[in-house]
Write an enzyme that holds these catalytic residues in place. Structure first.
Site, PDB file in Angstrom:
ATOM      1  N   GLU A 339      30.305  46.903  37.663  1.00 51.65           N
ATOM      2  CA  GLU A 339      29.236  47.284  36.736  1.00 51.65           C
ATOM      3  C   GLU A 339      29.178  48.797  36.589  1.00 51.65           C
ATOM      4  O   GLU A 339      28.819  49.315  35.526  1.00 51.65           O
ATOM      5  CB  GLU A 339      27.886  46.744  37.225  1.00 51.65           C
ATOM      6  N   HIS A 370      43.544  30.564  54.123  1.00 50.52           N
ATOM      7  CA  HIS A 370      43.907  29.196  53.759  1.00 50.52           C
ATOM      8  C   HIS A 370      43.563  28.891  52.304  1.00 50.52           C
ATOM      9  O   HIS A 370      43.564  27.729  51.901  1.00 50.52           O
ATOM     10  CB  HIS A 370      43.205  28.209  54.695  1.00 50.52           C
ATOM     11  N   LYS A 479      22.461  39.318  26.687  1.00 48.03           N
ATOM     12  CA  LYS A 479      21.053  38.995  26.936  1.00 48.03           C
ATOM     13  C   LYS A 479      20.284  38.875  25.623  1.00 48.03           C
ATOM     14  O   LYS A 479      19.462  37.973  25.442  1.00 48.03           O
ATOM     15  CB  LYS A 479      20.431  40.061  27.830  1.00 48.03           C
TER      16      LYS A 479
END
Length: 512
Positions: A339, A370, A479
């Protein structure tokens, strides 16, 4: 006017050095040729020992990078931040999260306000800790109002109040909130609503749903069971909240855990330990401010990031904390770096001709071994790995910690050394870079130093790139569009939408 890296004399010299020495750099040969390499590329910093020796860099390249930093004015930019200048140029704001951990013993203006806010917040945290009826604390926030507190509360689990459970709700997806509420009782729960403006869509949707659940469960005293971390006291009062704790516009969300946004941390670990968290970060601040570039760990790391991104062309970095309590650290660092430095224009708004932030990702070891270490060892992309290990465990189980540390050391070794196999399938090319951070123990002070180290590292690379690392306009457009689309579920209108979005809306909401 800041100086951008590609306008310096050091930049083309770095490119020449990379073509002559960097492109074919071999770590194994470097260690053979330079017996002092480990000492030259490792150092102590407050609470942290860092080994940078297994990185694809030599002393000449690092010296040129220091020249680059000086030409770009990194030191002056740093000093401007600590002087309270408005280095967040696109928003016209100062950047003073460092002041939140400066101690507050003296000073005036903002320093006095910081001390008063901290004392008020810690006093409230003490009251909650002393209230045996409160068994569950639910933090409702998103972004920096969630990632920092959630990460720190998990990281400092051995310091937590055993009589309280902590929950974090950020996603507007109701499944998350519903899952948390399912195990709670209204009379035993405290909700912390973290939103500077008290208008954040996800946070306020969750907060209103939490209040409705609280009242439906027989809860009557909203003022006792809800607190707000906000500057919008009036909106919080309209919500029914009387306990509010504010912060300032010079505190960016991803730097806010040091502020009153850290209330869940303070409730979890207590005032003295929260002060230790601040002290650890402040010690790293002092290191960053005072050490020359050549022995300044945030500077060395930030310049290494530039070397990898702009010369080697590495597009991502893997974070591998070998401590289960640091499980949320990769997500926290994602926001901090991506950001901050995920920008395509410089501070003057001019398009950049070079790459900026890499992609950060990772999981705790040994789980990651793994899952994705196959790709790290034998994949077609080279991904620098950062190991974070803790020397002293916080448990008494025999064997476990030695095996954990052995795995961390072995993975770093294997990435560097590799192993030849003429058949191909078992061939490990090696020469894959890594950095190793070692903490003596995971404490509030060492966590504070580790987080501040990464804050300043991001500052350094952003400063070299000439960008504004403290705004985040990229989160705004989605947004705004989400609010428009949300209204269409009621209006049933498709006017002005592109065909794809309109088609998906019809699919999701057939009456449209």
């Amino acid at each position: 006017m800041r100086v951008r890296c590609d306008t310096t004399t050091a930049w083309p010299r770095l490119h020449r050095h990379f073509e002559q020495r960097g492109r074919g750099f071999d770590l194994r040969q470097a260690f053979t040729a330079d017996r002092a390499r480990f000492d030259a590329f490792s150092q102590e910093a407050p609470e942290i020992f860092a080994d940078l020796s297994k990185n694809l860099i030599d002393r000449e390249a690092e010296a040129l990078l220091f020249e680059l930093a000086r030409e770009c004015g990194v030191e002056a930019h740093r000093d401007a931040m600590f002087a309270g200048e408005r280095i967040n140029s696109t928003e016209g704001r100062a950047v003073k999260h460092w002041l939140l951990r400066a101690g507050g013993e003296a000073g005036e203006g903002d320093a006095v306000l910081v001390r008063q806010a901290l004392e008020s917040m810690l006093a409230y945290a003490g009251q909650v800790r002393a209230d045996a009826a409160i068994t569950d604390v639910v933090n409702i926030g998103i972004g920096g109002s969630d990632l920092g507190p959630q990460m720190a509360v998990a990281a400092l689990e051995t310091f937590r109040d055993p009589g309280k459970r902590f929950h974090f709700v950020s996603n507007v997806d109701g499944h998350e909130l519903a899952g948390v509420l399912r195990g709670l009782k209204a009379g035993n729960t405290l909700f912390l609503v973290a939103s500077k403006t008290f208008t954040t869509l996800e946070t306020m949707t969750n907060a209103r749903s939490a209040r409705r659940w609280f009242e439906e469960q027989g809860g009557r005293d909203v003022a006792r069971h809800f607190a707000a971390l906000t500057t919008n006291v009036e909106a919080a009062r309209d919500f029914g909240i009387t306990s509010t704790f504010g912060f300032w516009d010079w505190v960016g969300g991803r730097y806010s855990l040091w502020s009153t946004i850290g209330l869940p941390i303070a409730i979890a670990i207590g005032a003295a330990q929260f002060q230790d968290l601040l002290r650890g970060a402040n010690a790293m601040d002092a290191h960053f401010r005072s050490q020359p570039l050549e022995s300044n760990l945030p500077v060395r790391l930030g310049l290494l990031d530039v070397w990898y991104r702009n010369f080697h062309g590495f597009t991502s970095r893997c974070i591998a904390p070998y401590h289960s309590a640091l499980k949320r650290l990769p997500a926290y660092l994602q926001q901090l770096e991506m950001e901050s430095n995920g920008k395509r224009v410089d501070a003057q708004g001019q398009p950049l001709p070079f790459a900026t932030s890499p992609v950060l990702w990772g999981e705790p070891g040994t789980n990651g071994q793994h899952a994705y270490f196959q790709m790290l060892h034998q994949g077609t992309d080279t991904v620098p790995v950062e190991f974070i290990a803790v020397r002293q465990p916080a448990h008494a189980l025999p064997v476990h910690h030695e095996l954990l540390l052995a795995n961390a050391l072995a993975q770093a070794q294997a990435l560097m050394q590799g192993k030849p196999d003429p058949g191909g399938h078992r061939h490990f090319p090696g020469n894959r870079p890594s950095t190793f951070f070692l903490l003596e123990s995971l404490t509030p002070a060492s966590l504070g130093a580790l987080l501040a180290l990464h804050e300043h590292r991001v500052f350094v690379s952003g400063s070299v790139w000439g960008i504004d690392s403290f705004d985040q306009w990229g989160v705004e457009l989605g947004k705004v569009l989400a609010q428009d689309i949300a209204q269409r579920f009621t209006s049933l209108s498709l006017n002005g939408l592109d065909d794809s979005t309109a088609g998906l809306l019809r699919r999701i909401h057939p009456p449209i």
